[in-house]
Structure formats: structure tokens, C-alpha cells
Design an enzyme around this catalytic site. Structure first.
Site, PDB file in Angstrom:
ATOM      1  N   LYS A 194       0.811  -1.224   0.000  1.00 24.77           N
ATOM      2  CA  LYS A 194       0.000   0.000   0.000  1.00 24.77           C
ATOM      3  C   LYS A 194       0.846   1.278   0.000  1.00 24.77           C
ATOM      4  O   LYS A 194       0.489   2.258  -0.655  1.00 24.77           O
ATOM      5  CB  LYS A 194      -0.956   0.006   1.197  1.00 24.77           C
ATOM      6  CG  LYS A 194      -2.042  -1.055   1.114  1.00 24.77           C
ATOM      7  CD  LYS A 194      -2.990  -0.949   2.306  1.00 24.77           C
ATOM      8  CE  LYS A 194      -4.070  -2.022   2.247  1.00 24.77           C
ATOM      9  NZ  LYS A 194      -5.022  -1.894   3.378  1.00 24.77           N
ATOM     10  N   ASP A 207     -10.278   2.496   2.532  1.00 20.58           N
ATOM     11  CA  ASP A 207     -10.481   2.082   3.919  1.00 20.58           C
ATOM     12  C   ASP A 207     -11.153   3.199   4.714  1.00 20.58           C
ATOM     13  O   ASP A 207     -11.901   2.942   5.656  1.00 20.58           O
ATOM     14  CB  ASP A 207      -9.151   1.718   4.582  1.00 20.58           C
ATOM     15  CG  ASP A 207      -8.596   0.392   4.100  1.00 20.58           C
ATOM     16  OD1 ASP A 207      -9.396  -0.454   3.640  1.00 20.58           O
ATOM     17  OD2 ASP A 207      -7.371   0.198   4.172  1.00 20.58           O
TER      18      ASP A 207
END
Length: 282
Positions: A65, A101
Site C-alpha cells: 500500500k 479504507d
């Protein structure tokens, strides 16, 4: 046919193909979604080459990420704030990155607690200071809470998070020593665990919730097991609880919309499908 992927290392346990495969079938779309295993040393090359393989974009999971954040051409504001990218897409020849997220966690709270739940929340306690904690804090900073405490066993990591996310936020952001949680819990109307404590195979997270406000909500982003020791303790004190599975499901919505042109719904049927897979793997 639109093609998308999830990339990580390791990747075989990702449930993203189940989620996106369900939606592709549900909406009758001609598309595909696949797992791709890429070691960190090869991730930069993968990021440059995936559009030439016909992919519209994909999801990024551990440990890529942060590398994805550095490797994209453009980033959304929430990806900038979190410092990590978990969703990729091509737009006008430009590689974009987002961190869903943030919206995934908040959408799950909204779906679980109902509209306006945040009006009763002045103080939040976030446990952990990793990437998930950054996403949670970034999402909560858009709501009308007044203070967010970040507690981590390594206090310097909490200090880093607070320093990075405090800029430009009207919400007070402070750290709390792990040993001082007993002084914060009585004031926290929302407590969120973003650590791995309580996950299957990990030690439990034990908090003394006896002095938590009676209207407090306790959320855990761990979803294996679905009821963690923390959530069980919260339920024993008659506190409202929010499990971690919904965040996984809701964070997948924006990517699917980007790649396949349909905004999917998170339904009880989808949740049951993922729960059945979790049970089958036990």
C-alpha cells in the site's frame, strides 16, 4: 470485458475475489477479478505494466500500500492524508490511487449505527497507529467529534500519526500512553480497535470497559473471529458493538464502481457468503 485484480504478497487468502465475483454475477456484468501474487521487489514493474495487460485497475493489499502511494501519478485527498493507496484505476491515461479504507470504515459505522449516530460522540479512542488507524482517524476527522485520542503500545508511532493528521483538522487529535487508557475510556463514546490483538492466533485485547459511558460504541476492525474478545466484553457491559467485516465489504464498493461502472450494494447475502468462507477456513 473489464478486468480488475487484487495484488499482494501473500495473496491466496484474500477474500476480495469472492466479494467482487459476487457483485459481477449479481449485476450480470461481463468482467473478471483475480488474485495476483507480486513480491515487493517486483511491485514497481507491476504498477507500470498492469494497464498493458488489459486491467482497468485493482486493489492493493499488504505489503504494497505504501509503495502504491509512491508509484501512482495522482492521489485522492484521502489517500494523501493516510499515506497509503489500496485502490487503483486508470483515468484519461493517468494512474490514480485512492484509500477506500477511510470511506469503508465510516460507511460501515453508518450502516450499523444509523444516521446521526455521531451526534452523541464527542470523544473517540483509537487503539493502534498503523495504516488502518490512519484511515479510521482520517474518516472520523470528517465528523463532528471534538477529540480523538490515539493509543499505541509504541507511543512514538502514535506521535507520528497525530503529527501527520493534525494539520488542517478542526478535531483535537492527541496521543494517550497505553498505560493511561483507564483515564481515557470513561470519556470515550466511541472506542475503535485497529490493532491485530484479538485476531485468531493473536493475544486478546483486554480493556476494562466497566467505566465506559453507557452510550459508548465499541468497534473492532478484526473480523476473524467475528466477535473478538473486545466485542464480547463490550456486549457483556451492554455497550453497542460494530464488528470488522463490514469495513472489508464497504471498502470494496468504490473500486467496483470505478472498474465496472456500477455502484454495488453491501447486502446480507454478501455478508453471509463471506462468513461462510471464514467458517470453511477454520
Amino acid at each position: 470485458m473489464a478486468k480488475a485484480f487484487v495484488v499482494g504478497h501473500p495473496i491466496k487468502h484474500s477474500r476480495s475475489p469472492l466479494i467482487h465475483g459476487y457483485w459481477l454475477k449479481q449485476y450480470g456484468l461481463d468482467g473478471s477479478y483475480e488474485r495476483i501474487e507480486v513480491a515487493p521487489v517486483n511491485f514497481g514493474d507491476f504498477l507500470k505494466s498492469f494497464p498493458t495487460r488489459g486491467f482497468a485497475g485493482g486493489n492493493v493489499t499488504i505489503p504494497h500500500k505504501e509503495m502504491a502511494f509512491l508509484g501512482v501519478d495522482r492521489r485522492t485527498e484521502q489517500a494523501e492524508r493516510v499515506g497509503a493507496v489500496n485502490t487503483l484505476w486508470i483515468e484519461d491515461g493517468v494512474l490514480w490511487g485512492d484509500n477506500t479504507d477511510v470511506t469503508g470504515f465510516m460507511a460501515h459505522l453508518d450502516a450499523s449505527l444509523g444516521t446521526g449516530w455521531e451526534q452523541d460522540v464527542e470523544t473517540v479512542l483509537v487503539l493502534g497507529a498503523g495504516g488502518a488507524a490512519r484511515a479510521v482517524v482520517a474518516g472520523l476527522q470528517n465528523r463532528p467529534c471534538k477529540r480523538i485520542f490515539v493509543a499505541n503500545r509504541t507511543l512514538s508511532k502514535a506521535d507520528d500519526l497525530v503529527r501527520d493528521l493534525r494539520r488542517g483538522s478542526p478535531v483535537g487529535l492527541e496521543t494517550s500512553a497505553w498505560e493511561a487508557l483507564g483515564r481515557v475510556i470513561p470519556h470515550a463514546q466511541l472506542i475503535v480497535n485497529t490493532t491485530s490483538l484479538g485476531m485468531a492466533g493473536q493475544p486478546p485485547l483486554t480493556l476494562d470497559l466497566a467505566k465506559a459511558p453507557r452510550n459508548a460504541v465499541v468497534a473492532d476492525i478484526v473480523y476473524v473471529p467475528l466477535e473478538t474478545p473486545l466485542l464480547a466484553a463490550a456486549a457483556a457491559h451492554n455497550l453497542r458493538t460494530v464488528d470488522g467485516l463490514g469495513m472489508l465489504l464497504h471498502q470494496a464498493v468504490p473500486g467496483f464502481r470505478r472498474w465496472f461502472g456500477v455502484t454495488p450494494e453491501v447486502t446480507p447475502e454478501l455478508r453471509a457468503l463471506i462468513l461462510a468462507d471464514i467458517e470453511a477456513q477454520r
